[in-house]
Design an enzyme around this catalytic site. Structure first.
Site, PDB file in Angstrom:
ATOM      1  N   GLU A  35       9.148  10.589 -19.039  1.00  0.00           N
ATOM      2  CA  GLU A  35       9.386  10.313 -17.622  1.00  0.00           C
ATOM      3  C   GLU A  35      10.440   9.222 -17.449  1.00  0.00           C
ATOM      4  OE1 GLU A  35       6.560  10.481 -19.235  1.00  0.00           O
ATOM      5  OE2 GLU A  35       4.863  11.022 -17.966  1.00  0.00           O
ATOM      6  N   CYS A  56       5.122   4.248 -16.756  1.00  0.00           N
ATOM      7  CA  CYS A  56       5.918   5.284 -16.082  1.00  0.00           C
ATOM      8  C   CYS A  56       5.567   5.349 -14.597  1.00  0.00           C
ATOM      9  CB  CYS A  56       5.707   6.641 -16.733  1.00  0.00           C
ATOM     10  SG  CYS A  56       6.496   6.756 -18.356  1.00  0.00           S
TER      11      CYS A  56
HETATM   12  N1  THU Z   1       4.335   9.787 -23.615  1.00  0.00           N
HETATM   13  C1  THU Z   1       5.183  10.234 -22.648  1.00  0.00           C
HETATM   14  O1  THU Z   1       6.296  10.692 -22.938  1.00  0.00           O
HETATM   15  N2  THU Z   1       4.772  10.182 -21.370  1.00  0.00           N
HETATM   16  C2  THU Z   1       3.564   9.690 -20.965  1.00  0.00           C
HETATM   17  O2  THU Z   1       3.353   9.537 -19.784  1.00  0.00           O
HETATM   18  C3  THU Z   1       2.529   9.390 -21.964  1.00  0.00           C
HETATM   19  C4  THU Z   1       3.031   9.226 -23.352  1.00  0.00           C
HETATM   20  C5  THU Z   1       4.788   9.845 -25.001  1.00  0.00           C
HETATM   21  C6  THU Z   1       5.047   8.508 -25.633  1.00  0.00           C
HETATM   22  C7  THU Z   1       4.895   8.844 -27.092  1.00  0.00           C
HETATM   23  O3  THU Z   1       6.120   9.378 -27.557  1.00  0.00           O
HETATM   24  C8  THU Z   1       3.869   9.963 -27.108  1.00  0.00           C
HETATM   25  O4  THU Z   1       3.823  10.474 -25.793  1.00  0.00           O
HETATM   26  C9  THU Z   1       2.475   9.515 -27.518  1.00  0.00           C
HETATM   27  O5  THU Z   1       2.046   8.439 -26.769  1.00  0.00           O
END
Ligand code: THU
Length: 161
Positions: free
Chosen positions: A76, A116
Site C-alpha cells: 500500500e 499503511c
Molecule cells: N504487508 C503489506 O504489504 N501490506 C500490509 O498491509 C501488511 C503487510 C507486507 C509486508 C511484508 O512484506 C509482508 O506483508 C509480511 O508482513
C-alpha cells in the site's frame, strides 16, 4: 461522570468480484495481478495493491522486502508514495488490496497494517475527498469501505499539530 460513546464504522461485504461495479472489478483484478510482482522472498506473503486516480489512470504496487527486514515496505505504501510522487494533482479515488501466499493461487483476507492506514489517512486528508477501499475478504468476498475513517477511527491528522 463517565460518558459512554459508541463509535460507528461501516463497511459492505460484497459476495464476489463479479458483484462489484465494472470499475471496481478492474481495480481489484489489477491488485490481484500485482501480487505476481511482489518482492517478498522472506515472508512469501505476496501483497498486491491497485489504485484508480481521478483521471481514470490505474496504478499498481507490491510489497518490497529487504534482507534488513525493517527496510522493506508494504504494498500500500509503495503504491501511495509512488503515486503521490508522480501524480500529485490527481485524487486517489479507489484502492484495492489483495494477498496470496507464494505458489498458491487463492487469495487471503487482506488487511492494511496500522502504518499503511495512517498513510492512507494522510492522502485522503490531503485531497479532501474520500478514498474508497476494497479489501479481499474470506471466501472470495470483498469488503468495501467508503472512506479511510472506517479503517482508522481516531486517526492522527495535521489538525492535531
Ligand atoms: N504487508 C503489506 O504489504 N501490506 C500490509 O498491509 C501488511 C503487510 C507486507 C509486508 C511484508 O512484506 C509482508 O506483508 C509480511 O508482513
Amino acid at each position: 461522570m463517565t460518558e459512554k460513546v459508541q463509535l460507528n464504522i461501516s463497511y459492505e461485504v460484497v459476495s464476489s468480484i463479479a458483484a462489484l461495479t465494472d470499475q471496481e472489478q478492474q481495480v481489484m483484478h489489477l491488485a490481484q495481478q500485482a501480487t505476481q510482482n511482489a518482492y517478498a522472498p522472506y515472508s512469501n506473503y505476496l501483497v498486491g495493491a491497485a489504485l484508480m486516480l481521478s483521471d481514470g489512470s490505474l496504478h499498481q504496487g507490491t510489497n518490497q522486502e529487504n534482507a534488513a527486514y525493517p527496510s522493506g515496505l508494504c504494498a500500500e505504501r509503495t503504491l501511495l508514495f509512488g503515486v503521490g510522487s508522480n501524480f500529485p494533482d490527481q485524487t486517489m479515488d479507489l484502492l484495492a488490496v489483495t494477498v496470496r501466499r507464494r505458489h498458491e493461487t487463492h487469495f487471503l483476507p487482506a488487511c492494511p497494517c496500522g502504518a499503511c492506514r495512517q498513510v492512507l489517512a494522510e492522502y485522503q486528508n490531503r485531497q479532501g475527498k474520500p478514498m474508497k477501499l476494497l479489501m479481499q475478504a474470506e471466501g472470495g468476498k470483498i469488503i468495501r469501505l467508503q472512506q479511510v475513517e472506517d479503517l482508522l477511527p481516531f486517526m492522527f491528522t495535521k489538525d492535531q499539530l
